[in-house]
Scaffold this motif. Structure first.
Motif, PDB file in Angstrom:
ATOM      1  N   ILE A  28       7.838  -7.372  -9.976  1.00 13.17           N
ATOM      2  CA  ILE A  28       7.163  -8.669 -10.053  1.00 13.17           C
ATOM      3  C   ILE A  28       7.610  -9.570  -8.909  1.00 13.17           C
ATOM      4  N   MET A  29       8.923  -9.617  -8.670  1.00 11.77           N
ATOM      5  CA  MET A  29       9.443 -10.469  -7.600  1.00 11.77           C
ATOM      6  C   MET A  29       8.890 -10.054  -6.230  1.00 11.77           C
ATOM      7  N   MET A  30       8.834  -8.753  -5.990  1.00 12.85           N
ATOM      8  CA  MET A  30       8.344  -8.268  -4.704  1.00 12.85           C
ATOM      9  C   MET A  30       6.839  -8.466  -4.574  1.00 12.85           C
ATOM     10  N   SER A  31       6.115  -8.392  -5.685  1.00 15.53           N
ATOM     11  CA  SER A  31       4.675  -8.671  -5.650  1.00 15.53           C
ATOM     12  C   SER A  31       4.420 -10.119  -5.253  1.00 15.53           C
ATOM     13  N   LEU A  32       5.173 -11.039  -5.834  1.00 14.15           N
ATOM     14  CA  LEU A  32       5.017 -12.447  -5.485  1.00 14.15           C
ATOM     15  C   LEU A  32       5.411 -12.711  -4.035  1.00 14.15           C
ATOM     16  N   ALA A  33       6.446 -12.023  -3.563  1.00 17.05           N
ATOM     17  CA  ALA A  33       6.858 -12.201  -2.170  1.00 17.05           C
ATOM     18  C   ALA A  33       5.797 -11.693  -1.201  1.00 17.05           C
ATOM     19  N   MET A  34       5.092 -10.627  -1.581  1.00 17.55           N
ATOM     20  CA  MET A  34       4.106 -10.001  -0.703  1.00 17.55           C
ATOM     21  C   MET A  34       2.762 -10.726  -0.748  1.00 17.55           C
ATOM     22  N   VAL A  35       2.546 -11.571  -1.743  1.00 13.06           N
ATOM     23  CA  VAL A  35       1.258 -12.259  -1.884  1.00 13.06           C
ATOM     24  C   VAL A  35       0.954 -13.115  -0.652  1.00 13.06           C
ATOM     25  N   VAL A  36       1.987 -13.753  -0.085  1.00 14.49           N
ATOM     26  CA  VAL A  36       1.786 -14.586   1.103  1.00 14.49           C
ATOM     27  C   VAL A  36       1.337 -13.732   2.282  1.00 14.49           C
ATOM     28  N   VAL A  44      -9.008  -6.263  -2.715  1.00 17.24           N
ATOM     29  CA  VAL A  44      -8.500  -4.931  -3.051  1.00 17.24           C
ATOM     30  C   VAL A  44      -7.542  -4.399  -1.984  1.00 17.24           C
ATOM     31  N   PRO A  45      -7.865  -4.502  -0.683  1.00 19.65           N
ATOM     32  CA  PRO A  45      -6.884  -4.083   0.324  1.00 19.65           C
ATOM     33  C   PRO A  45      -5.562  -4.823   0.196  1.00 19.65           C
ATOM     34  N   GLY A  46      -5.644  -6.137  -0.059  1.00 17.23           N
ATOM     35  CA  GLY A  46      -4.411  -6.895  -0.257  1.00 17.23           C
ATOM     36  C   GLY A  46      -3.639  -6.413  -1.461  1.00 17.23           C
ATOM     37  N   MET A  47      -4.353  -6.111  -2.553  1.00 15.66           N
ATOM     38  CA  MET A  47      -3.698  -5.621  -3.763  1.00 15.66           C
ATOM     39  C   MET A  47      -3.016  -4.281  -3.508  1.00 15.66           C
ATOM     40  N   ILE A  48      -3.685  -3.392  -2.781  1.00 18.55           N
ATOM     41  CA  ILE A  48      -3.097  -2.077  -2.481  1.00 18.55           C
ATOM     42  C   ILE A  48      -1.837  -2.239  -1.643  1.00 18.55           C
ATOM     43  N   ALA A  49      -1.876  -3.148  -0.663  1.00 18.45           N
ATOM     44  CA  ALA A  49      -0.689  -3.398   0.163  1.00 18.45           C
ATOM     45  C   ALA A  49       0.461  -3.936  -0.679  1.00 18.45           C
ATOM     46  N   VAL A  50       0.148  -4.830  -1.621  1.00 20.10           N
ATOM     47  CA  VAL A  50       1.186  -5.388  -2.499  1.00 20.10           C
ATOM     48  C   VAL A  50       1.794  -4.298  -3.376  1.00 20.10           C
ATOM     49  N   VAL A  51       0.946  -3.426  -3.936  1.00 24.60           N
ATOM     50  CA  VAL A  51       1.445  -2.345  -4.802  1.00 24.60           C
ATOM     51  C   VAL A  51       2.344  -1.397  -4.011  1.00 24.60           C
ATOM     52  N   THR A  79       1.339  -5.689 -10.664  1.00 24.14           N
ATOM     53  CA  THR A  79       2.470  -5.232 -11.475  1.00 24.14           C
ATOM     54  C   THR A  79       2.052  -4.114 -12.416  1.00 24.14           C
ATOM     55  N   ILE A  80       0.878  -4.263 -13.046  1.00 27.78           N
ATOM     56  CA  ILE A  80       0.391  -3.225 -13.960  1.00 27.78           C
ATOM     57  C   ILE A  80       0.241  -1.891 -13.229  1.00 27.78           C
ATOM     58  N   PHE A  81      -0.401  -1.924 -12.055  1.00 33.62           N
ATOM     59  CA  PHE A  81      -0.620  -0.673 -11.332  1.00 33.62           C
ATOM     60  C   PHE A  81       0.685  -0.116 -10.763  1.00 33.62           C
ATOM     61  N   ALA A  82       1.596  -0.988 -10.341  1.00 34.78           N
ATOM     62  CA  ALA A  82       2.882  -0.504  -9.845  1.00 34.78           C
ATOM     63  C   ALA A  82       3.678   0.171 -10.957  1.00 34.78           C
ATOM     64  N   VAL A  83       3.618  -0.397 -12.162  1.00 34.06           N
ATOM     65  CA  VAL A  83       4.318   0.195 -13.311  1.00 34.06           C
ATOM     66  C   VAL A  83       3.677   1.528 -13.697  1.00 34.06           C
ATOM     67  N   LEU A  84       2.336   1.554 -13.763  1.00 34.16           N
ATOM     68  CA  LEU A  84       1.635   2.792 -14.127  1.00 34.16           C
ATOM     69  C   LEU A  84       1.860   3.892 -13.098  1.00 34.16           C
ATOM     70  N   LEU A  85       2.045   3.521 -11.865  1.00 38.59           N
ATOM     71  CA  LEU A  85       2.311   4.502 -10.808  1.00 38.59           C
ATOM     72  C   LEU A  85       3.790   4.859 -10.730  1.00 38.59           C
ATOM     73  N   GLY A  86       4.661   3.861 -10.894  1.00 40.65           N
ATOM     74  CA  GLY A  86       6.081   4.064 -10.657  1.00 40.65           C
ATOM     75  C   GLY A  86       6.804   4.817 -11.759  1.00 40.65           C
ATOM     76  N   ILE A  87       6.465   4.551 -13.024  1.00 42.23           N
ATOM     77  CA  ILE A  87       7.183   5.198 -14.125  1.00 42.23           C
ATOM     78  C   ILE A  87       6.984   6.714 -14.135  1.00 42.23           C
TER      79      ILE A  87
END
Length: 302
Positions: free
Chosen positions: A234-242, A170-177, A118-126
């Motif tokens: 946040i919701m999409m990050s949790l959905a992508m975690v699986v 890290v690959p999983g985190m990048i995919a989630v972001v 979420t932190i990286f998505a916000v820092l990238l998205g805004i």
């Protein structure tokens, strides 16, 4: 008599490329991609190393800290965000049951992953959303990219990420972001574009520069919409975690994936319940905080 028998063959069969041509084209692209990854693997590893360190630190902090401290900090954050005793009590009950069923450590791993993503998505998205709001050409370029990102099946993100970064957190985190950042970009863009033109004209009349208008007028007025973007991220990050658990991300998502593979109904249900509980906590807190920001904005600029 079949319809195709009375029509030219060209009308009945699509004039596709031959199988050998398609295979040769695919092989060329795949080989080129692998050669690129091999050539720049050391640079790629160095670039993602800070992400790995930060994620490991946060995960260790959440998992190894005494659970009462984590729970108290979490309840304080939830209350400050929502200002709701009911939401805070609901959070305490949900986290109690998560710990009761032995899912505390896995929930903390998932919480750490979601927080970092979420932190990286916000820092990238805004910043991208701000650029889109200020420049129509940037919006014209970025919008089709966002359309592709939001319609592409989530499993597809894992293919290039794994080819470049391998298997791991890290690959999983990048995919989630990548999966979670589009709503952050879109809603930031929308919130800034919806700022009343008369307010901007008043700022111009007072001699505000473009940066001052953005910082003092547009972003404060767009904050409720930006908070909605954070909520969706946040919701999409949790959905992508699986899904990301397929490439080495641990936590509740890994347990759900294992339950699917082994047909363990109870394990899947309990871990799914824990994910839903965390999602509801984030959702209620961020929504309440966004509503408070909107009321404050209406009072200040009202």
């Amino acid at each position: 008599m079949a319809l195709c028998d009375s029509l030219p063959a060209l009308l009945c069969k699509f004039p596709a490329l031959s199988d050998s041509t398609i295979r040769a084209g695919r092989k060329t692209i795949d080989d080129g991609f692998r050669a690129f990854v091999r050539s720049y693997s050391s640079i790629i590893d160095a670039a993602v190393q800070p992400l790995q360190v930060f994620l490991n630190f946060l995960e260790r902090l959440f998992v190894t800290s005494p659970w009462p401290i984590i729970l108290i900090v979490m309840l304080v954050i939830v209350y400050l965000g929502s200002r709701s005793v009911r939401v805070t009590i609901g959070t305490a009950i949900a986290m109690y049951f998560i710990g009761l069923f032995g899912l505390w450590n896995d929930a903390m791993v998932t919480l750490a992953m979601t927080t970092v993503c979420t932190i990286f998505a916000v820092l990238l998205g805004i910043p991208i959303g701000i650029l889109m709001a200020r420049f129509d050409r940037v919006q014209a370029v970025v919008n089709p990219v966002l359309d592709v990102m939001q319609t592409m099946p989530s499993f597809v993100y894992l293919i290039p990420v794994v080819m470049i970064f391998g298997i791991g957190k890290v690959p999983g985190m990048i995919a989630v972001v990548i999966y979670a950042v589009p709503p952050m970009i879109r809603l930031t863009n929308l919130g800034i574009r919806l700022v009343d033109k008369e307010v901007l004209e008043a700022a111009d009349a007072f001699g505000s520069s473009g940066w001052q208008k953005l910082r003092n007028v547009q972003i404060p007025l767009a904050l409720p919409t930006i908070m909605a973007g954070i909520n969706q991220t946040i919701m999409m990050s949790l959905a992508m975690v699986v899904v990301a658990s397929m490439v080495g991300v641990g936590g509740l998502g890994k347990n759900v994936l294992g339950a699917i593979n082994n047909q363990f109904f109870t394990v899947g249900f309990l871990n799914g319940f824990a994910l839903v509980a965390i999602a509801i906590i984030f959702d209620r807190t961020s929504q309440a905080f966004g509503k408070r920001l909107q009321k404050h904005s209406e009072v200040v600029h009202g």
